[in-house]
Motif scaffolding. Sequence first.
Motif, PDB file in Angstrom:
ATOM      1  N   HIS A 111       0.796  -1.260  -0.052  1.00 46.11           N
ATOM      2  CA  HIS A 111      -0.035  -0.079  -0.070  1.00 46.11           C
ATOM      3  C   HIS A 111       0.882   1.193  -0.123  1.00 46.11           C
ATOM      4  O   HIS A 111       0.625   2.390  -0.878  1.00 46.11           O
ATOM      5  N   ALA A 163       1.365   4.201  -3.048  1.00 42.80           N
ATOM      6  CA  ALA A 163       1.059   5.545  -2.951  1.00 42.80           C
ATOM      7  C   ALA A 163       2.325   6.397  -3.120  1.00 42.80           C
ATOM      8  O   ALA A 163       1.992   7.380  -3.465  1.00 42.80           O
ATOM      9  N   PRO A 214       1.330   8.353  -6.861  1.00 44.95           N
ATOM     10  CA  PRO A 214       0.390   9.176  -5.990  1.00 44.95           C
ATOM     11  C   PRO A 214      -0.720   9.610  -6.380  1.00 44.95           C
ATOM     12  O   PRO A 214      -1.706  10.068  -5.728  1.00 44.95           O
ATOM     13  N   ALA A 265      -3.325   7.136  -5.928  1.00 50.57           N
ATOM     14  CA  ALA A 265      -3.636   6.751  -4.614  1.00 50.57           C
ATOM     15  C   ALA A 265      -4.236   7.880  -3.995  1.00 50.57           C
ATOM     16  O   ALA A 265      -3.581   8.437  -3.008  1.00 50.57           O
ATOM     17  N   THR A 266      -5.351   8.211  -4.128  1.00 48.41           N
ATOM     18  CA  THR A 266      -6.050   9.251  -3.892  1.00 48.41           C
ATOM     19  C   THR A 266      -7.079   9.054  -2.702  1.00 48.41           C
ATOM     20  O   THR A 266      -7.349  10.095  -2.190  1.00 48.41           O
ATOM     21  N   GLU A 269      -7.661   5.779   0.887  1.00 44.42           N
ATOM     22  CA  GLU A 269      -7.325   4.341   1.541  1.00 44.42           C
ATOM     23  C   GLU A 269      -8.124   3.304   0.283  1.00 44.42           C
ATOM     24  O   GLU A 269      -7.696   2.405   0.030  1.00 44.42           O
ATOM     25  N   ILE A 297      -6.266   2.970  -3.013  1.00 40.22           N
ATOM     26  CA  ILE A 297      -5.031   2.481  -3.019  1.00 40.22           C
ATOM     27  C   ILE A 297      -5.125   1.022  -2.723  1.00 40.22           C
ATOM     28  O   ILE A 297      -4.437   0.087  -3.259  1.00 40.22           O
TER      29      ILE A 297
END
Length: 204
Positions: free
Chosen positions: A17, A21, A25, A28-29, A31, A34
Motif C-alpha cells: 500500500h 502510494a 500518488p 492513490a487518492t 485508502e 490504494i
Amino acid sequence: MNVVFDFGGVVFRWQPHALLARVLPHRATSEAAIAELVGQFFQGYGGDWGDFDRGTVDEARLANRIAWRTGIDLPEVQMVIDAVPSELQPVPHTVGLIDRLRERGHRLYFLSNMPAPYAAHLEAAHPLSTWFADGVFSSRVKLIKPEPAIFHEAARRFGVVPRETLFIDDFALNIKAARALGWQALHFLSGEQCEAELASLGLI
C-alpha cells in the motif's frame, strides 16, 4: 532447531500500500483507491504476479499483462515493478532475531516467493549467505507457496525433518499449508510478537 524464514514482510520490508502510494500518488487518492490498486497489481499474489513469483514470466511480459488487464499505462506499471527492490529493505528487528538465533546454534534457512530479478538483487545487496545456511527462491524452482511441492523441495534441499523445523511467515495461507505438512509454524505479525513467541519456545 531448524528455523526457516519467509522474506517479504518478515526479513525485508514489504508494504505494498505504501509502495503504490509513493510511486503512483496521482492514483492513490484514498485508502479505497490504494486498496484497489494493490488488488489490481498483485492479485493476492496469484494471477500475473503469481506467475512472476513462479519464474514463468519475465518483467516485460508481466508489465504488459498488468497494463492490458488493468488499463493502467504501461510506463506506470513499469515504475511499480522497478520500485520493488527499494521497498525490500531489511527489517532491523528481524535481522537482530536472526543474529540471536544463529548465535544460539540454530540452523537458519529461507523460503521465499520471490521473482528472479528481486532474488538476484537481494543476493547482491545483502549478506544472505551469512544470515542463512541455504534458501529457496520460488522463481528458481518454479514453485510457489502455499503449494505443498515447494515445502517438500525446501525440506529435501535443506535436509530437514518438518516436525523439527519452525517456519516463519506473515501470510496465513502459507502457515496453514506448512502445518498441514507437519511443519511447526509461527505466523509473523510483528517483530515484537515474533520475538515473544520465539522466547516462549526457548529458542532465544
